[in-house]
Design an enzyme around this catalytic site. Structure first.
Site, PDB file in Angstrom:
ATOM      1  N   HIS A  49       0.838  -1.202   0.000  1.00 57.88           N
ATOM      2  CA  HIS A  49       0.000   0.000   0.000  1.00 57.88           C
ATOM      3  C   HIS A  49       0.878   1.260   0.000  1.00 57.88           C
ATOM      4  O   HIS A  49       0.648   2.190  -0.783  1.00 57.88           O
ATOM      5  CB  HIS A  49      -0.900  -0.050   1.246  1.00 57.88           C
ATOM      6  CG  HIS A  49      -1.740   1.161   1.476  1.00 57.88           C
ATOM      7  ND1 HIS A  49      -3.074   1.196   1.139  1.00 57.88           N
ATOM      8  CD2 HIS A  49      -1.446   2.369   2.016  1.00 57.88           C
ATOM      9  CE1 HIS A  49      -3.565   2.391   1.471  1.00 57.88           C
ATOM     10  NE2 HIS A  49      -2.608   3.114   2.004  1.00 57.88           N
ATOM     11  N   GLU A  50       1.897   1.269   0.830  1.00 61.50           N
ATOM     12  CA  GLU A  50       2.779   2.443   0.926  1.00 61.50           C
ATOM     13  C   GLU A  50       3.611   2.622  -0.349  1.00 61.50           C
ATOM     14  O   GLU A  50       3.812   3.744  -0.809  1.00 61.50           O
ATOM     15  CB  GLU A  50       3.687   2.342   2.166  1.00 61.50           C
ATOM     16  CG  GLU A  50       2.943   2.339   3.505  1.00 61.50           C
ATOM     17  CD  GLU A  50       2.027   3.547   3.692  1.00 61.50           C
ATOM     18  OE1 GLU A  50       2.301   4.613   3.116  1.00 61.50           O
ATOM     19  OE2 GLU A  50       1.018   3.416   4.410  1.00 61.50           O
ATOM     20  N   HIS A  56       1.495   4.335  -2.905  1.00 63.80           N
ATOM     21  CA  HIS A  56       1.400   5.792  -2.715  1.00 63.80           C
ATOM     22  C   HIS A  56       2.595   6.486  -3.383  1.00 63.80           C
ATOM     23  O   HIS A  56       2.446   7.523  -4.012  1.00 63.80           O
ATOM     24  CB  HIS A  56       1.415   6.152  -1.223  1.00 63.80           C
ATOM     25  CG  HIS A  56       0.073   6.092  -0.543  1.00 63.80           C
ATOM     26  ND1 HIS A  56      -1.066   6.648  -1.076  1.00 63.80           N
ATOM     27  CD2 HIS A  56      -0.298   5.577   0.659  1.00 63.80           C
ATOM     28  CE1 HIS A  56      -2.084   6.472  -0.233  1.00 63.80           C
ATOM     29  NE2 HIS A  56      -1.645   5.810   0.824  1.00 63.80           N
ATOM     30  N   GLU A  70      -6.390   6.457  -1.348  1.00 63.34           N
ATOM     31  CA  GLU A  70      -6.300   5.270  -0.488  1.00 63.34           C
ATOM     32  C   GLU A  70      -6.750   4.017  -1.219  1.00 63.34           C
ATOM     33  O   GLU A  70      -6.114   2.968  -1.138  1.00 63.34           O
ATOM     34  CB  GLU A  70      -7.120   5.471   0.783  1.00 63.34           C
ATOM     35  CG  GLU A  70      -6.534   6.517   1.713  1.00 63.34           C
ATOM     36  CD  GLU A  70      -5.065   6.281   1.986  1.00 63.34           C
ATOM     37  OE1 GLU A  70      -4.628   5.121   2.023  1.00 63.34           O
ATOM     38  OE2 GLU A  70      -4.344   7.281   2.144  1.00 63.34           O
TER      39      GLU A  70
HETATM   40 ZN   LIG Z   1      -2.590   5.183   2.638  1.00 61.44          ZN
END
Ligand SMILES: [Zn+2]
Length: 268
Positions: free
Chosen positions: A128-129, A132, A201
């Site tokens: 997830h990071e 981003h 997100e």
């Molecule tokens: Zn996030």
């Protein structure tokens, strides 16, 4: 508007913005409004990261560190990046949080690692990071803030004048800029400018699961992990930062389930 005035506004806006452009992100499948190049974001992030490292306590506990050292390089490679160019650290902090900075720096708190049951669950958070970072969400968020502070009149002219690419890309960029300006016009700091929008997100979740699967981890663990997060943060008066600006857990779990289903899996 008088041509002179229009020109001065454009000049003023451009001076503030530097270079404004819409960039198409292939992996993301959409155009992004970015006023800053990857290098300037990475430079700014580098000094924040160095500061973080001196101000906060870096964990040396092998229970955390060896898991992160095992998982992170696999995910970074799966995202098409060179692990030797990334930095990842565990910070001693009981909060359920993790973060990433432009230029490839990832911080994971011991608190969030405490609720993970296996490597694959850490892979979900690290993935997830990484997403981003790869999707340049910080630069996009920054650009939206700049846009808000420059003022709508100037910004709308500057933005309209600086969408680049093919006709279709320009149209998409202009539409997006228009929608953004409309949102700002409504005074909507909510949604449009909050640190990482819900849209970011969900995009990061989608990318993260993709990297996870590519790295050989079971994507179903992402869903299980978010259910654990939901349970762990339920008792807290304020949702953890990692979750507060994030979509409601149900939306997130539904999104993850859908992505995993598209990969041809069903999770128990
Ligand atoms: Zn996030």
């Amino acid at each position: 508007m008088a041509r002179f005035l229009r020109r001065s506004i454009i000049a003023a806006a451009m001076a503030v913005l530097g270079v404004a452009a819409c960039t198409y992100n292939e992996e993301l499948g959409r155009s992004q409004l970015l006023f800053t190049g990857p290098d300037s974001m990475a430079q700014a992030a580098a000094s924040s990261w160095e500061q973080l490292k001196t101000q906060r306590t870096i964990s040396n506990d092998p229970r955390y560190v060896s898991r992160l050292n095992r998982v992170a390089p696999r995910l970074i490679r799966a995202a098409g990046e060179d692990p030797s160019k990334w930095e990842y650290l565990v910070f001693e902090d009981p909060s359920l949080n993790a973060f990433a900075l432009p230029g490839g720096r990832i911080g994971i708190h011991t608190g969030i690692m405490d609720i993970m049951k296996n490597d694959a669950q850490l892979a979900a958070v690290v993935g997830h990071e990484i997403a981003h970072v790869k999707y340049r969400h910080s630069a996009e968020r920054y650009s939206q803030n700049v846009l808000a502070s420059v003022g709508l009149g100037a910004a709308s002219i500057a933005v309209g004048a600086n969408c680049e690419g093919t006709a279709a890309e320009r149209r998409a960029c202009e539409q997006r800029s228009g929608a953004l300006i409309q949102a700002l016009g409504l005074g909507a700091i909510y949604g449009a400018i909050l640190p990482y929008s819900r849209k970011h997100e969900l995009e990061a979740d989608t990318g993260g699961v993709r990297y996870m699967a590519r790295a050989g981890y079971d994507p179903c663990e992402a869903i299980r992990f978010w259910k654990q997060m939901q349970a762990a943060s339920a008792g807290q008066a304020r949702p953890p930062e990692f979750a507060s600006t994030h979509p409601a857990s149900e939306t997130r779990i539904r999104n993850l389930t859908e992505i995993v289903r598209k990969q041809g899996r069903t999770c128990s």
